[in-house]
Design an enzyme around this catalytic site. Structure first.
Site, PDB file in Angstrom:
ATOM      1  N   ALA A 149       0.982  -0.987   0.025  1.00 42.45           N
ATOM      2  CA  ALA A 149      -0.185  -0.266   0.015  1.00 42.45           C
ATOM      3  C   ALA A 149       1.227   1.396   0.040  1.00 42.45           C
ATOM      4  CB  ALA A 149      -0.786  -0.193   1.535  1.00 42.45           C
ATOM      5  N   CYS A 184      -2.040  -8.910   4.847  1.00 40.49           N
ATOM      6  CA  CYS A 184      -1.827  -7.279   5.578  1.00 40.49           C
ATOM      7  C   CYS A 184      -2.316  -7.385   7.039  1.00 40.49           C
ATOM      8  CB  CYS A 184      -2.910  -6.471   5.041  1.00 40.49           C
ATOM      9  SG  CYS A 184      -2.639  -4.731   5.827  1.00 40.49           S
TER      10      CYS A 184
END
Length: 345
Positions: free
Chosen positions: A18, A100
């Protein structure tokens, strides 16, 4: 390395991160020899689909095939719909994020938090695979907590659901990015399932890449943080795996021009205001450990126009030429990772 019908040119893959693996970065890594790259994490929340950040993350115009879009969420139906949407948007592979570790993602029972609920994991895998006709891959971790590693069961369920390839970060969610990646569990998964396995975590040099491939028996390796500011790592690894020899450090002029080209792509992609600000972290990564870089970065952060930022960056690299024609890092810093940006592996 094969993912569904797609034969990759090699087994070196750019990890989804990200705030990092946007289109300019993915394209640059592929130019330096990465065989595949996965997009930044794209939320399955339809209400955020029109947000500028989501649109940027789902921009695949002109990208080299195969195009892989990573989706994240916790609702099987929403993830299935998100997969269909991204395929219509040009994605040729869908990647599901179950790795994540950051709090804002896990608090929504997404990312690696999903590993706490194996039933839900299975429902998500089935829903997404059934929703699209393109290959679906999975990015995950060893488990949610240390002592409760369930990667072998998750991997077996993924194979059962029809997942085309499985990427495993060798840590639990509890580990975050602390300690060393544990490759023995990745090896155990490889010995248990027949679909391609991709090893991820702490691969920061050609020698480490060879070690991880040999230790895990994985079909491919995935590189994340070590490629930040050093996209030529894929060229270095490919050469080492093919020849057993290390490439010399790249020339200052080459990396100056690579970085300036990267900045130009960022400026065009994000525009003047956002482009200048997003570029700062990339410049910091490229220059970490180089002579005079601390002073340069502090001054560079004050530049608030793309033209001034690029000119100042060019000046810094031209200044480096007085120390030699190849990049020279302070001892041990060429592989040092900067953790200020969330790495959404």
């Amino acid at each position: 390395m094969q993912i569904g019908p797609y034969q990759l040119k090699n087994n070196l893959i750019v990890a989804p991160m990200a705030g990092v693996t946007d289109k300019p970065f993915r394209q640059l890594c592929k130019k330096f020899g990465a065989g595949h790259a996965v997009s930044e994490m794209i939320t399955s929340d339809q209400s955020l689909r029109a947000a500028k950040k989501s649109l940027n993350r789902a921009n695949f115009d002109g990208e080299l095939a195969p195009i892989s879009a990573q989706i994240a969420g916790s609702d099987p139906a929403a993830l299935a719909e998100a997969a269909r949407y991204q395929v219509a948007n040009g994605a040729q592979i869908i990647d599901i994020n179950m790795g994540c570790p950051v709090k804002k993602v896990c608090n929504k029972l997404a990312g690696s938090a999903l590993l706490q609920d194996e039933k839900l994991v299975g429902e998500i895998l089935d829903a997404v695979v059934d929703a699209v006709e393109v290959p679906v891959t999975l990015k995950t971790r060893l488990g949610f907590a240390n002592g409760a590693e369930n990667i072998i069961r998750v991997a077996q369920r993924a194979e059962q659901a029809g997942i085309a390839a499985l990427a495993i970060h060798g840590r639990t969610r509890e580990d975050m990015y602390n300690g060393d990646a544990r490759y023995e569990l990745i090896r155990a998964v490889k010995q248990t399932i027949s679909i391609p396995v991709i090893a991820n975590g702490d691969i920061d040099s050609p020698q480490k890449a060879a070690h991880v491939l040999n230790t895990t028996g994985a079909d491919a390796i995935m590189i994340g943080r070590a490629a930040q500011g050093r996209p030529w790592i894929f060229r270095e690894i490919a050469h080492y795996l093919a020849t057993g020899e290390e490439l010399p450090a790249p020339q200052v002029i080459e990396i100056r021009d690579v970085l300036l080209g990267h900045l130009d792509d960022l400026y065009k992609f994000y525009g003047e205001y956002s482009g200048c600000r997003i570029a700062r972290k990339h410049i910091a990564w490229y220059t970490k450990g180089l002579h005079g870089s601390n002073e340069f970065r502090q001054a560079m952060y004050a530049e608030d126009s793309t033209a001034a930022q690029a000119a100042f960056t060019r000046q810094f690299f031209d200044h480096l030429l007085q120390f030699g024609d190849r990049l020279q890092y302070n001892s041990g810093l060429q592989y040092q990772e900067i953790s200020a940006v969330v790495d959404a592996q």
